[in-house]
Write a protein that holds these residues in place. Structure first.
Motif, PDB file in Angstrom:
ATOM      1  N   ARG A 269       0.706  -1.050  -0.115  1.00 49.92           N
ATOM      2  CA  ARG A 269      -0.107   0.125   0.023  1.00 49.92           C
ATOM      3  C   ARG A 269       0.956   1.216  -0.031  1.00 49.92           C
ATOM      4  O   ARG A 269       0.558   2.117  -0.670  1.00 49.92           O
TER       5      ARG A 269
ATOM      6  N   THR B 165       0.815   3.961  -3.159  1.00 46.45           N
ATOM      7  CA  THR B 165       0.432   5.379  -2.747  1.00 46.45           C
ATOM      8  C   THR B 165       1.797   6.396  -2.628  1.00 46.45           C
ATOM      9  O   THR B 165       1.230   7.430  -2.250  1.00 46.45           O
TER      10      THR B 165
ATOM     11  N   GLU C  49       3.515   6.629  -0.076  1.00 41.61           N
ATOM     12  CA  GLU C  49       3.661   7.230   1.218  1.00 41.61           C
ATOM     13  C   GLU C  49       5.085   7.165   1.635  1.00 41.61           C
ATOM     14  O   GLU C  49       5.800   5.937   1.433  1.00 41.61           O
TER      15      GLU C  49
END
Length: 294
Positions: free
Chosen positions: A133, A137, A139
């Motif tokens: 994830r 994304t 991050e």
């Protein structure tokens, strides 16, 4: 004083594993799963520091010492390897200690087979769901922190390069550049690890872990199977030991792993320590393992 280490050939899940074993036969067992691109010797310091523990440290599928299997580098087979090793060695209820890629397998194993172990220790490996994830994304710039993953998708070129003299020098640098404090890493042990990769075939299996995981994510059927695993919360105590100067796997992302694992856990940060905790801060790591054992 160095503890006595026995070297065994163990048949499990259709291949033959090299397994290093130390400590008293009747002591509570610990199974140690190494990361990329290490091997059983990554746990040598831990074996010496915990002589009263029964420690098993295999070379995983495709690594020197163990069968260079043509297939089986997907996380389902790799976690089945761990299950089979536990059953063949007769160490059900062991403490599972994992690092890096071994940590990814430790997380997934605990979703699948928690009943076979009593506790999980993960050293510097974000839960796979959390890591994917974060990469998707962007991050904390996660995809830029692991640039070797796309390179490893190229067929055979990475293997050929790493097996050259220049390639092994770069591989050694990939260890030393990630130490938390200069001069703390066991360079002789790093040399021993790196020098095992003399031929492309020696590093092919380890790189296949990355290729197979990307294929799992891209295959609708395999992706569905993987994410179905996450629906079963991890039901055993989990401790994350984290070298806080890990540039590839930032702690701000990693600490979210407990939520994706569906469990509460114990977060044990090690300030000033890099990614390869087992190779630069083994005394602290041994203390953390002992703490979990107590």
């Amino acid at each position: 004083m160095a503890t006595t280490i026995e070297h065994r050939q163990v048949g499990a899940n259709g291949i033959t594993f090299h397994v290093a074993v130390s400590g008293p036969v009747d002591a509570p067992p610990i199974l140690c799963i190494h990361g990329f691109p290490e091997g059983w010797m990554s746990w040598q310091h831990i074996m010496n520091l915990l002589p009263e523990s029964r420690i098993y440290a295999p070379d995983m599928r495709g690594y020197p010492g163990t069968t260079y299997a043509k297939s089986g580098y997907d996380v389902f087979t790799l976690t089945d390897d761990i299950r089979s090793l536990i059953e063949v060695l007769g160490i059900q209820g062991c403490l599972l200690v994992t690092h890096d890629w071994g940590g990814a397998l430790g997380w997934l194993f605990s979703h699948r087979y928690a009943a076979l172990i009593r506790k999980l220790v993960v050293v510097n490996c974000t839960h796979p769901k959390t890591l994917v994830r974060a990469a998707v994304t962007f991050e904390d710039w996660q995809p830029f922190r692991i640039p070797w993953v796309p390179f490893f998708q190229i067929p055979w070129l990475p293997e050929w390069f790493i097996a050259t003299s220049l390639g092994r020098k770069l591989l050694k640098w990939s260890f030393t550049v990630r130490q938390g404090q200069k001069g703390t890493m066991d360079i002789a042990l790093v040399d021993e690890i790196v020098n095992r990769f003399q031929r492309p075939a020696d590093i092919h299996g380890p790189i296949q872990y990355y290729r197979a995981f990307v294929r799992t994510l891209l295959s609708p059927q395999q992706h569905k199977r993987l994410y179905a695993l996450y629906q079963t919360p991890i039901s055993i105590p989990v401790t994350m030991v984290w070298g806080m100067k890990d540039g590839a796997l930032p702690s701000a992302v990693a600490i979210k792993s407990f939520n994706d694992a569906g469990c509460e856990g114990d977060w044990r940060p090690l300030p000033g320590v890099g990614h390869f905790v087992d190779l630069e801060a083994w005394t602290k790591l041994a203390e953390e393992i002992q703490r979990v054992l107590n």
